[in-house]
Motif scaffolding. Structure first.
Motif, short mmCIF file in Angstrom:
data_model
loop_
_atom_site.label_atom_id
_atom_site.label_comp_id
_atom_site.label_asym_id
_atom_site.label_seq_id
_atom_site.Cartn_x
_atom_site.Cartn_y
_atom_site.Cartn_z
N MET A 148 47.02 41.51 -29.74
CA MET A 148 46.60 41.19 -28.70
C MET A 148 45.72 39.97 -28.69
SD MET A 148 44.97 44.96 -27.70
CE MET A 148 45.85 46.34 -27.53
N ILE A 149 45.90 39.07 -27.65
CA ILE A 149 45.13 37.82 -27.66
C ILE A 149 43.46 38.17 -27.58
CG2 ILE A 149 44.66 35.67 -26.64
CD1 ILE A 149 47.34 35.80 -25.19
N ASP A 150 42.91 37.74 -28.43
CA ASP A 150 41.44 37.98 -28.36
C ASP A 150 40.75 37.53 -26.94
OD1 ASP A 150 41.83 35.20 -29.60
OD2 ASP A 150 39.58 35.27 -28.79
N THR A 151 39.45 38.23 -26.80
CA THR A 151 38.98 37.82 -25.28
C THR A 151 38.87 36.20 -25.29
OG1 THR A 151 38.03 39.78 -25.37
CG2 THR A 151 37.28 38.34 -23.75
N GLU A 152 38.03 35.60 -26.02
CA GLU A 152 37.95 34.32 -25.77
C GLU A 152 39.04 33.28 -25.60
OE1 GLU A 152 35.54 32.52 -28.79
OE2 GLU A 152 33.86 33.97 -28.56
N THR A 153 40.04 33.56 -26.35
CA THR A 153 41.57 32.91 -26.23
C THR A 153 42.16 33.19 -24.73
OG1 THR A 153 41.57 32.86 -28.56
CG2 THR A 153 43.56 32.31 -27.21
N GLU A 154 41.90 34.37 -24.62
CA GLU A 154 42.72 35.11 -23.43
C GLU A 154 42.20 34.29 -22.24
OE1 GLU A 154 44.24 39.27 -21.79
OE2 GLU A 154 42.46 39.23 -22.62
N ASN A 155 40.86 34.23 -21.83
CA ASN A 155 40.23 33.69 -21.02
C ASN A 155 40.33 32.11 -20.69
OD1 ASN A 155 38.90 36.29 -20.22
ND2 ASN A 155 37.01 35.54 -21.44
N ALA A 156 40.59 31.69 -22.09
CA ALA A 156 40.65 30.27 -21.94
C ALA A 156 42.35 29.75 -21.49
CB ALA A 156 40.44 29.61 -23.21
N LEU A 157 43.17 30.82 -21.92
CA LEU A 157 44.51 30.56 -21.76
C LEU A 157 45.33 31.15 -20.79
CD1 LEU A 157 47.28 29.45 -23.32
CD2 LEU A 157 47.28 31.80 -24.30
N THR A 158 45.12 32.45 -20.43
CA THR A 158 45.78 33.11 -19.51
C THR A 158 45.74 32.50 -18.00
OG1 THR A 158 44.45 34.82 -19.49
CG2 THR A 158 45.95 35.07 -21.14
N ASN A 159 44.66 32.38 -17.51
CA ASN A 159 44.75 31.97 -16.25
C ASN A 159 45.71 31.42 -15.56
OD1 ASN A 159 42.47 33.62 -16.23
ND2 ASN A 159 41.03 31.64 -16.12
N GLU A 160 46.02 30.17 -16.29
CA GLU A 160 47.12 29.27 -15.66
C GLU A 160 48.43 29.66 -16.34
OE1 GLU A 160 46.05 25.02 -14.34
OE2 GLU A 160 44.53 25.59 -15.86
N LEU A 161 48.53 29.73 -17.64
CA LEU A 161 49.73 29.93 -18.46
C LEU A 161 50.34 31.30 -17.91
CD1 LEU A 161 51.73 28.62 -20.33
CD2 LEU A 161 50.37 29.61 -22.19
N ILE A 162 49.73 32.37 -17.83
CA ILE A 162 50.36 33.41 -17.40
C ILE A 162 50.76 33.63 -16.03
CG2 ILE A 162 49.73 35.86 -17.03
CD1 ILE A 162 48.37 36.13 -19.77
N GLU A 163 50.11 32.86 -15.15
CA GLU A 163 50.25 32.81 -13.72
C GLU A 163 51.66 31.90 -13.57
OE1 GLU A 163 48.93 30.67 -9.74
OE2 GLU A 163 47.68 30.88 -11.29
N LEU A 164 51.63 30.82 -14.80
CA LEU A 164 53.08 30.10 -14.64
C LEU A 164 54.19 31.12 -15.07
CD1 LEU A 164 54.56 27.45 -14.54
CD2 LEU A 164 53.77 26.96 -16.93
N LEU A 165 54.00 31.65 -16.26
CA LEU A 165 54.85 32.54 -16.62
C LEU A 165 55.49 33.54 -15.54
CD1 LEU A 165 53.85 32.88 -20.31
CD2 LEU A 165 56.09 31.89 -19.57
N HIS A 166 54.42 34.30 -14.94
CA HIS A 166 54.74 35.28 -13.79
C HIS A 166 55.53 34.74 -12.98
CE1 HIS A 166 52.76 39.13 -14.91
NE2 HIS A 166 52.12 38.29 -15.64
N SER A 167 55.24 33.49 -12.47
CA SER A 167 55.88 32.83 -11.36
C SER A 167 57.45 32.01 -11.72
CB SER A 167 55.02 31.83 -10.71
OG SER A 167 54.69 30.75 -11.86
#
Length: 233
Positions: free
Chosen positions: A1-20
């Motif tokens: 699992m991605i740790d909380t700090e990394t997840e907050n820094a990374l996922t907002n845009e990158l996961i949105e891109l992957l989802h889209s």
């Protein structure tokens, strides 16, 4: 699992891109998302399920490198390379879904969005540091150090803290641990027995309970590095 700090820094845009990306793949236990040597065209975000990342040597010995689950990224080492091929095996060990994005689409997005590029570089840096510390434990501390390191990392990634100890919530067999430690199952079995006799760990319903994490850390000369650099993913 991605740790909380990394997840907050990374996922907002990158996961949105992957989802889209518009490509969601169902994964089934026992199949491979990709295999070593295959031509690489996509990177994947795990939405559910679990994937084991491993490397096979010329003698057929398998080394487990990562145990990945929701919001972990796999296939990332193929970015920005000429004639990319996957260098690891990604075997599905629990049914689920992944989101896929074409490498050229992601590379273009990282070039065009400096903030997204910075986030990805930061994640890659943490990922590389985790990998380096795994190899450090294996090389410097031998088989026992590799086992203790794997147990510590499992506790950080999949540990549920209860009164009697840290319960590892995923099923890990002796053979799995042997693959993480690059050694024989019989050797790992003997080391686990020693830990059980010392009441450092116990095993119930094929799941490990760590009763004395400090013992494992002390034996491995733990440097108390950030948890983000001491996980199994």
């Amino acid at each position: 699992m991605i740790d909380t700090e990394t997840e907050n820094a990374l996922t907002n845009e990158l996961i949105e891109l992957l989802h889209s990306s518009g490509r969601i793949i169902e994964i089934r236990k026992g199949t491979f998302l990709f295999q070593e040597g295959q031509i690489a065209s996509e990177m994947f975000l795990i939405l559910s399920g679990r994937i084991q990342i491993s490397k096979m040597n010329a003698e057929g010995q398998e080394l487990y490198l990562r145990l990945c689950s929701e919001h972990d990224i796999v296939g990332e080492l193929t970015l920005f390379t000429e004639d990319p091929h996957y260098i690891f095996n990604a075997r599905v060990i629990e049914d689920g879904y992944v989101a896929a994005i074409q490498l050229d689409v992601l590379e273009k997005a990282l070039f065009q969005n400096s903030n997204l590029g910075f986030q990805f570089i930061k994640w890659m840096n943490d990922h590389i540091r985790r990998t380096m510390t795994k190899f450090r434990d294996l090389v410097l501390y031998g088989k026992k150090g590799a086992l203790y390191s794997t147990l510590i990392r499992l506790s950080n990634s999949y540990g549920n803290h209860q009164e009697d100890g840290i319960h590892i919530t995923v099923t890990i067999t002796t053979q799995d641990l042997a693959h993480f430690c690059a050694t024989a199952r019989e050797i790992v079995s003997r080391m686990l027995t020693e830990l059980k006799i010392k009441q450092i760990i116990s095993i119930e319903h094929k799941k490990i309970i760590i009763h004395n994490l400090d013992y494992l850390k002390k034996e491995n000369d733990c440097e108390n590095c950030p948890i983000a650099h001491c996980t199994i993913d």
